[in-house]
Design an enzyme around this catalytic site. Sequence first.
Site, short mmCIF file in Angstrom:
data_model
loop_
_atom_site.label_atom_id
_atom_site.label_comp_id
_atom_site.label_asym_id
_atom_site.label_seq_id
_atom_site.Cartn_x
_atom_site.Cartn_y
_atom_site.Cartn_z
N HIS A 140 0.85 -1.18 0.00
CA HIS A 140 0.00 0.00 0.00
C HIS A 140 0.89 1.24 0.00
O HIS A 140 2.11 1.14 0.14
CB HIS A 140 -0.94 0.00 1.21
N ASP A 170 0.10 7.14 -3.56
CA ASP A 170 -0.94 6.72 -4.50
C ASP A 170 -1.22 7.75 -5.58
O ASP A 170 -1.27 7.42 -6.77
CB ASP A 170 -2.24 6.43 -3.74
#
Length: 391
Positions: A140, A170
Site C-alpha cells: 500500500h 498513491d
Amino acid sequence: MARTAGTDNGAPRGPLAGVRVVELAGIGPGPFAAMCLADLGADVVRVDRPGGAGLGVDPAHDLTNRNKRSVLVNLKDPAGPGQVLDLVERADILIEGYRPGVAERLGVGPDACLARNPKLVYGRMTGWGQEGPLAQRAGHDISYLALTGTLGMIGKPDEPPTVPVNLVGDYAGGSLYLVIGLLAALQHARTPEGAGQVVDAAIVDGASHLATMLHAMLAAGGWQDRRGSNLLDGGCPFYGTYETSDGQHMAVGALEPQFYAEFTELLGITGTAPERGDLARWGDLRETIAARFKERTRQEWTAVFEASDACVAPVLSMREAPHHPHLAARSTYVEHDGVIQPAPAPRFSGTPGGIHRGPALPGADTADVADEWGVPSLAKGHPDGTEGEVN
C-alpha cells in the site's frame, strides 16, 4: 462557497475531447488517473466487474468515477476478454492496476491488446512496478513510501514518521505520473512514425522522482538525512505550524528575509526574537514564536496576516476549505448533485474541463457505450443494455 457545477450530459468538453479510454476497474491510483482524464474531456469507459470492488463504498458517492461511464464485464467468463478487446480496438488508452501477469492471464494483457490496436497506449499502475524482487508482493501507499525514503523524511525527529494520508504515494507518485506517461505516449502514438506502447507507472518510481530536489540538496550538503531537521521538513522555526489559543493552527512559510521581516513585525517579536541565522538558537526562536501564537485565536491571527506577504495562513479543515474567500472566488471547489468536491484541474483558456456527470454506476451505460463505440458484443444477451455480464 463552492459554485454549482454544470449538469450537461452532452458531448465531452476539455482538451481531451475525442480521446477514448478503457479503464479496467480497480481501486486507488488507477481510478483517480482515469478521473483526471475524464475531467479533461476524455470519454472514459470503466469496465466494472460483477459484484464490484469489494470495498463497500457506495458507487454513487465514489467521486473518482465522476465524468465516466460504466459497463459490466466478467473477465473470468469465456466471452469477457473478447468484449474488452472489442472496446480496446476503438480506444486510445487503456488503464489497468492488476498485479504483474494478471491481465495477461485474463486475456487482456499488452500483447493481446496491442495486437488488436497497434496505436493503443497501455497504462499499467502498480506500487512496485512490473519487475523486480517485490513486483509480486502486496503493498500500500505507506509501504512504497517507506522504501523510497519519502516516509522517513516526514515528521518530528523524536517521533515515528508521520503518514501523509495516501496523497504522496498513491496519487502524486502514482496517478499523476501515470497521467503524464499516458499523455506523452499518446502524443508519440499520434505522430506519423508513432506506435502504441506500454506505460509502466510504479509508485516507488514516482515517489522517488518527486524528491529529486531534496536529493540534490543532500548531495550538496544542504540537507540532513534525518527528518525534522531541515528547512522544509519542519526543522526550521519559520517554516512550520503553530497552535493558537483556541486549539487551531497557523502555517508559517516565511523563508525569504523580506517575508520573515514582515512576519516578525506583524507577530510582534521584532527586536526580541533570537537571530534567525543562529541555528543553535532555533529552539529558542521556535518557543518565542509558539508563545506569541498562543496569545490569540486562529481567526484573530488570520486577520493580522491576511493582507500581508508574511506567508502565513490558517490551517483549515476539509469542510472549511471550500468556504475560504480565495478558493470560493476561484471556484476551486464546486457542487455537483449536492456534493461539494474539488473542481477539475488545471484550467484551460480555450478548452475548459468540467463536471458533467456524477459517479458512474456499475453497468449503467452498457447500452450507450455499445452503440456509440460500435461494440455490439457488450449488449449481447442484454437487450435492455442494463447489464454487461455474460452469465
